[in-house]
Design a protein around this motif. Structure first.
Motif, mmCIF file in Angstrom:
data_model
loop_
_atom_site.group_PDB
_atom_site.id
_atom_site.type_symbol
_atom_site.label_atom_id
_atom_site.label_comp_id
_atom_site.label_asym_id
_atom_site.label_seq_id
_atom_site.Cartn_x
_atom_site.Cartn_y
_atom_site.Cartn_z
ATOM 1 N N HIS A 48 43.636 -18.171 37.339
ATOM 2 C CA HIS A 48 43.108 -17.275 36.313
ATOM 3 C C HIS A 48 41.594 -17.338 36.235
ATOM 4 O O HIS A 48 40.959 -16.379 35.787
ATOM 5 N N MET A 49 40.965 -18.446 36.658
ATOM 6 C CA MET A 49 39.502 -18.502 36.621
ATOM 7 C C MET A 49 38.874 -17.453 37.535
ATOM 8 O O MET A 49 37.724 -17.051 37.351
ATOM 9 N N TRP A 50 39.642 -17.021 38.539
ATOM 10 C CA TRP A 50 39.175 -15.965 39.446
ATOM 11 C C TRP A 50 39.760 -14.607 39.058
ATOM 12 O O TRP A 50 39.579 -13.633 39.795
ATOM 13 N N GLU A 51 40.483 -14.568 37.957
ATOM 14 C CA GLU A 51 41.225 -13.371 37.556
ATOM 15 C C GLU A 51 42.158 -12.923 38.670
ATOM 16 O O GLU A 51 42.335 -11.722 38.911
ATOM 17 N N ASN A 52 42.753 -13.880 39.355
ATOM 18 C CA ASN A 52 43.638 -13.566 40.471
ATOM 19 C C ASN A 52 45.074 -13.383 39.999
ATOM 20 O O ASN A 52 45.643 -14.264 39.357
ATOM 21 N N ASP A 53 45.648 -12.246 40.297
ATOM 22 C CA ASP A 53 47.078 -12.032 40.054
ATOM 23 C C ASP A 53 47.749 -11.463 41.304
ATOM 24 O O ASP A 53 48.752 -10.779 41.234
ATOM 25 N N GLU A 54 47.141 -11.775 42.456
ATOM 26 C CA GLU A 54 47.633 -11.262 43.732
ATOM 27 C C GLU A 54 48.284 -12.392 44.529
ATOM 28 O O GLU A 54 47.591 -13.281 45.040
ATOM 29 N N PRO A 55 49.593 -12.427 44.656
ATOM 30 C CA PRO A 55 50.236 -13.467 45.464
ATOM 31 C C PRO A 55 49.705 -13.424 46.896
ATOM 32 O O PRO A 55 49.457 -12.357 47.456
ATOM 33 N N GLY A 56 49.499 -14.601 47.465
ATOM 34 C CA GLY A 56 49.062 -14.674 48.846
ATOM 35 C C GLY A 56 47.563 -14.658 49.039
ATOM 36 O O GLY A 56 47.091 -14.763 50.175
ATOM 37 N N HIS A 57 46.793 -14.546 47.963
ATOM 38 C CA HIS A 57 45.337 -14.448 48.103
ATOM 39 C C HIS A 57 44.652 -15.811 48.027
ATOM 40 O O HIS A 57 43.721 -16.081 48.779
ATOM 41 N N VAL A 58 45.105 -16.675 47.115
ATOM 42 C CA VAL A 58 44.489 -17.982 46.910
ATOM 43 C C VAL A 58 45.511 -19.080 47.158
ATOM 44 O O VAL A 58 46.562 -19.110 46.523
ATOM 45 N N PHE A 59 45.199 -19.966 48.105
ATOM 46 C CA PHE A 59 46.038 -21.136 48.390
ATOM 47 C C PHE A 59 45.500 -22.274 47.527
ATOM 48 O O PHE A 59 44.397 -22.762 47.733
ATOM 49 N N THR A 60 46.257 -22.689 46.517
ATOM 50 C CA THR A 60 45.740 -23.630 45.525
ATOM 51 C C THR A 60 46.258 -25.048 45.774
ATOM 52 O O THR A 60 47.453 -25.271 45.971
ATOM 53 N N CYS A 61 45.324 -25.990 45.767
ATOM 54 C CA CYS A 61 45.649 -27.420 45.821
ATOM 55 C C CYS A 61 45.073 -28.060 44.568
ATOM 56 O O CYS A 61 44.017 -27.630 44.077
ATOM 57 N N ALA A 62 45.716 -29.093 44.079
ATOM 58 C CA ALA A 62 45.195 -29.757 42.884
ATOM 59 C C ALA A 62 45.558 -31.232 42.893
ATOM 60 O O ALA A 62 46.655 -31.619 43.316
ATOM 61 N N ASN A 63 44.627 -32.043 42.439
ATOM 62 C CA ASN A 63 44.870 -33.471 42.224
ATOM 63 C C ASN A 63 43.787 -33.966 41.280
ATOM 64 O O ASN A 63 42.785 -33.285 41.064
ATOM 65 N N ILE A 64 43.965 -35.140 40.694
ATOM 66 C CA ILE A 64 42.945 -35.622 39.775
ATOM 67 C C ILE A 64 41.684 -35.974 40.559
ATOM 68 O O ILE A 64 41.722 -36.714 41.527
ATOM 69 N N GLY A 65 40.575 -35.369 40.150
ATOM 70 C CA GLY A 65 39.311 -35.610 40.820
ATOM 71 C C GLY A 65 39.000 -34.650 41.936
ATOM 72 O O GLY A 65 38.042 -34.860 42.689
ATOM 73 N N ASN A 66 39.802 -33.566 42.085
ATOM 74 C CA ASN A 66 39.600 -32.557 43.151
ATOM 75 C C ASN A 66 39.198 -33.188 44.481
ATOM 76 O O ASN A 66 38.200 -32.855 45.102
ATOM 77 N N ARG A 67 40.046 -34.126 44.938
ATOM 78 C CA ARG A 67 39.779 -34.861 46.171
ATOM 79 C C ARG A 67 40.300 -34.094 47.378
ATOM 80 O O ARG A 67 41.354 -33.461 47.318
ATOM 81 N N VAL A 68 39.590 -34.187 48.494
ATOM 82 C CA VAL A 68 40.076 -33.577 49.726
ATOM 83 C C VAL A 68 40.651 -34.626 50.672
ATOM 84 O O VAL A 68 41.167 -34.271 51.735
#
Length: 227
Positions: A48-68
């Motif tokens: 939602h921070m990107w106002e994205n409502d399009e499936p397949g557009h943003v591949f989202t990953c999440a973890n504490i501390g936004n670690r790669v």
């Protein structure tokens, strides 16, 4: 049944009705334009921070501390969660999303300064992945900086370290744009709560250089700390 579950399922029914036709072209494959690595924080609304409502557009990953990175028997490696879309779906933009007041960065700061509390093993493991990257940042902090300001400077520093990990790894091609941003809901960068501020592009952190190079987003480039 807990009312929270009941409410969530009702909202999902509304979602399913709205989105029923939006999966027609991607039921069997995906080609996301961007992979984002966000902090696992209920205040960080990944799509939602990107106002994205399009499936397949943003591949989202999440973890504490936004670690790669993740730790393996062979040592630290860039997480497969982040690499998967880059390697397998031709995704050519990666965004590391830190946020103001990050609890994981706070916990790492406290661990480094000796004020950390005991945590369950799983949380301890995640914080332990952050602390080696932040130690030099903690040492570089001015002695008169407030705790709140220290945390938000380290948020940027952590984003820089995660961007560096992606820029330097061989599996991420040079053609992939790696961008570091901070999501602000604490009026740190401006009074526009929820706005994303660019702090790093492909390892470059000098604000003037970034604004000259990326003039189309110059107004969105801002840093709290140059070290």
């Amino acid at each position: 049944m807990d009312q929270t579950i009941v409410d969530l399922l009702k909202r999902n029914a509304d979602h399913a009705e709205e989105f029923r036709d939006r999966f027609d072209d991607m039921q069997d494959s995906q080609r996301p334009a961007v992979v984002t690595v966000c902090c696992s924080d209920s205040r960080v609304l990944q799509d939602h921070m990107w106002e994205n409502d399009e499936p397949g557009h943003v591949f989202t990953c999440a973890n504490i501390g936004n670690r790669v990175s993740q730790r393996t028997d062979a040592g630290a490696v860039v997480s497969g969660d982040v690499l998967y879309p880059i390697v397998h779906t031709d995704t050519e933009t990666a965004i590391v999303v830190g946020h103001t007041g990050c609890g994981a960065v706070t916990a790492a700061y406290d661990a480094i300064t000796g004020d950390g509390a005991s945590e369950p093993a799983g949380i301890e493991h995640c914080i332990g992945l952050l602390t080696p990257h932040l130690e030099a940042g903690v040492e570089a902090l001015p002695t008169d900086v407030s705790r709140t300001e220290a945390i938000n400077r380290l948020v940027e520093y952590n984003v820089d370290r995660q961007v560096a990990a992606l820029v330097e790894i061989e599996e991420v091609p040079d053609s992939v744009d790696v961008v570091g941003v901070v999501y602000d809901f604490q009026d740190v960068y401006s009074e526009r709560r929820g706005e994303v501020h660019v702090v790093n592009v492909d390892g470059e952190t000098e604000v003037d250089v970034l604004r000259d190079t990326h003039s189309e987003i110059a107004a969105r480039i801002e840093r709290r700390w140059t070290y």
